[in-house]
Write an enzyme that holds these catalytic residues in place. Sequence first.
Site, PDB file in Angstrom:
ATOM      1  N   LEU A 117       0.743  -1.246   0.028  1.00  0.00           N
ATOM      2  CA  LEU A 117      -0.108   0.047  -0.080  1.00  0.00           C
ATOM      3  C   LEU A 117       0.946   1.362   0.092  1.00  0.00           C
ATOM      4  O   LEU A 117       0.337   2.352  -0.585  1.00  0.00           O
ATOM      5  CB  LEU A 117      -0.891  -0.058   1.144  1.00  0.00           C
ATOM      6  CG  LEU A 117      -1.892  -1.239   1.162  1.00  0.00           C
ATOM      7  CD1 LEU A 117      -2.972  -1.197   2.582  1.00  0.00           C
ATOM      8  CD2 LEU A 117      -2.826  -1.090  -0.081  1.00  0.00           C
ATOM      9  N   LYS A 132      -5.778  -7.671  -7.274  1.00  0.00           N
ATOM     10  CA  LYS A 132      -5.050  -6.478  -7.714  1.00  0.00           C
ATOM     11  C   LYS A 132      -5.890  -5.612  -8.848  1.00  0.00           C
ATOM     12  O   LYS A 132      -6.214  -4.622  -8.924  1.00  0.00           O
ATOM     13  CB  LYS A 132      -3.520  -6.251  -7.989  1.00  0.00           C
ATOM     14  CG  LYS A 132      -2.881  -6.675  -6.705  1.00  0.00           C
ATOM     15  CD  LYS A 132      -1.268  -6.137  -6.933  1.00  0.00           C
ATOM     16  CE  LYS A 132      -0.458  -6.613  -5.886  1.00  0.00           C
ATOM     17  NZ  LYS A 132       1.143  -6.328  -5.978  1.00  0.00           N
ATOM     18  N   CYS A 235      11.793  -6.087  -5.270  1.00  0.00           N
ATOM     19  CA  CYS A 235      11.361  -4.948  -4.253  1.00  0.00           C
ATOM     20  C   CYS A 235      11.408  -5.513  -2.927  1.00  0.00           C
ATOM     21  O   CYS A 235      11.393  -4.671  -1.874  1.00  0.00           O
ATOM     22  CB  CYS A 235       9.846  -4.074  -4.711  1.00  0.00           C
ATOM     23  SG  CYS A 235      10.135  -3.207  -6.067  1.00  0.00           S
ATOM     24  N   CYS A 296      19.419 -10.112 -33.453  1.00  0.00           N
ATOM     25  CA  CYS A 296      18.281 -10.223 -32.393  1.00  0.00           C
ATOM     26  C   CYS A 296      17.585 -11.594 -32.600  1.00  0.00           C
ATOM     27  O   CYS A 296      17.020 -11.778 -33.667  1.00  0.00           O
ATOM     28  CB  CYS A 296      17.493  -9.194 -32.030  1.00  0.00           C
ATOM     29  SG  CYS A 296      16.243  -9.279 -31.048  1.00  0.00           S
ATOM     30  N   CYS A 401      19.500 -14.845   8.502  1.00  0.00           N
ATOM     31  CA  CYS A 401      19.389 -13.669   7.731  1.00  0.00           C
ATOM     32  C   CYS A 401      17.921 -13.522   7.726  1.00  0.00           C
ATOM     33  O   CYS A 401      17.171 -13.923   8.517  1.00  0.00           O
ATOM     34  CB  CYS A 401      20.064 -13.669   6.485  1.00  0.00           C
ATOM     35  SG  CYS A 401      19.305 -14.981   5.236  1.00  0.00           S
TER      36      CYS A 401
END
Length: 444
Positions: A117, A132, A235, A296, A401
């Site tokens: 949030l 979501k 993240c 490519c 950890c």
Amino acid sequence: MDLEKKELLEKISKLELENSGLRKRLEAFESPLSADSSKLQHTKIDEDFTLDEYKRYGRQMIVPSFGSRDGQVRLKHSKVLVIGAGGLGCPALLYLSAAGVGKIGIIDDDVVDTSNLHRQVLHTTDSVGIHKCESAKRYISRLNPHVQVETYPYRLTNSNAFDIINKYDVIMDCTDTPATRYLINDVSVLCSKPIVSASGLKTEGQLTILNFKNMGPCYRCFYPKPPKPETVTTCTDGGVIGPAIGLMGITMALEAIKLITGYYTKENFKPFLAQYSGYPQQTLRVFKMRNKQHDCAICSPSATITKEIITNNEIDYASFCGKVNTNILDSKYRVSVRDFHENNNPKSVLLDVRPPEQFQITKLPNSINISWDPILTKADNIDEYFPADFDKSKDEVYVLCRYGNDSQLAAKKLIEELGIRNVKDIKGGINKWSEEIDSKIPKY
Ligand SMILES: [Zn+2]
């Protein structure tokens, strides 16, 4: 005197009565008028727009670069697919829907979590636990009822990607895993769709446009080989500042608007990569990028990847990008959180190798903190951190950890390079400790 006052009061009440009668008569005139006016606001007054739409979009239509009324018409007829309704997708969706994109598709298989949030600003506290894309649709319908929203509450896969991507004009890559980025890229190139692509982590972000009018470059031109999985930070692992990634989402919305309104042309478009830094001073640096790469695998004349190869699952994007090896240590060097909890040896050392910012959020009693990166990775001696009577040959060291990956690397180093004999890694880290031993330890 009293008589005069009484007369005055009577006059006032008579006037008030008249006044309210007049107001009622006036309202009787006004209400059909205002109903008519509200109806008119939402009735098309020309072949494209209602009065409400002119009022809503007027401030952007008068900006010359936007392309005036034609720009707005193009937006209204455009279809944009936003892949990922997270830190990038939310602000992009906000501005795209507010600007009047006609149809928006949202694909995301995730549900809203409280930890989202602070940056995923379309979702609200009462949306926690719902999909979501449904949460985003709910918000957009309140923001701009002129936008049609289609949701796909599942993952983009080799088998569904062509059907979904083909329905849209511009593809917004708001994802955070290389495997999905390659899939989006390959399918979009084969469907001739431009991709607005961005990423963000910690305080920084990047933005680019891929496969513009099939001129390239594409994601594979930039990155023919995927990054090593251990170098990819999410993240969740690295953290992210809301406004920094939010800004990248907003810049994506603007690039999509420029593509849709026809601002970019074959003549004026130059491949670019914009890099944003939030600290110390905010900067947005734009680098020129090379054109399409002649070899490519997807966008060049010598391309080897085809629609059939993708839909037949002959490319497994997840294994192409690899997985972090999470079993680094032999099991004899690893203990469960419960085993450690039941070990009451006061002489054992608990070494927490998380970064100091995480150690500050929460820690176990009597632990010492030496972060794996950058301190322990470079150290050739850590004796100063240990108690003076610590005996390297027999005293126990438990390494902890966040999730149990860095602690294995650290334990390996303690054993192999720093000469500590009795080292154990605590499986699952402090996250597991919170789940199984002490729920008052915050998860972050
Ligand atoms: Zn390419």
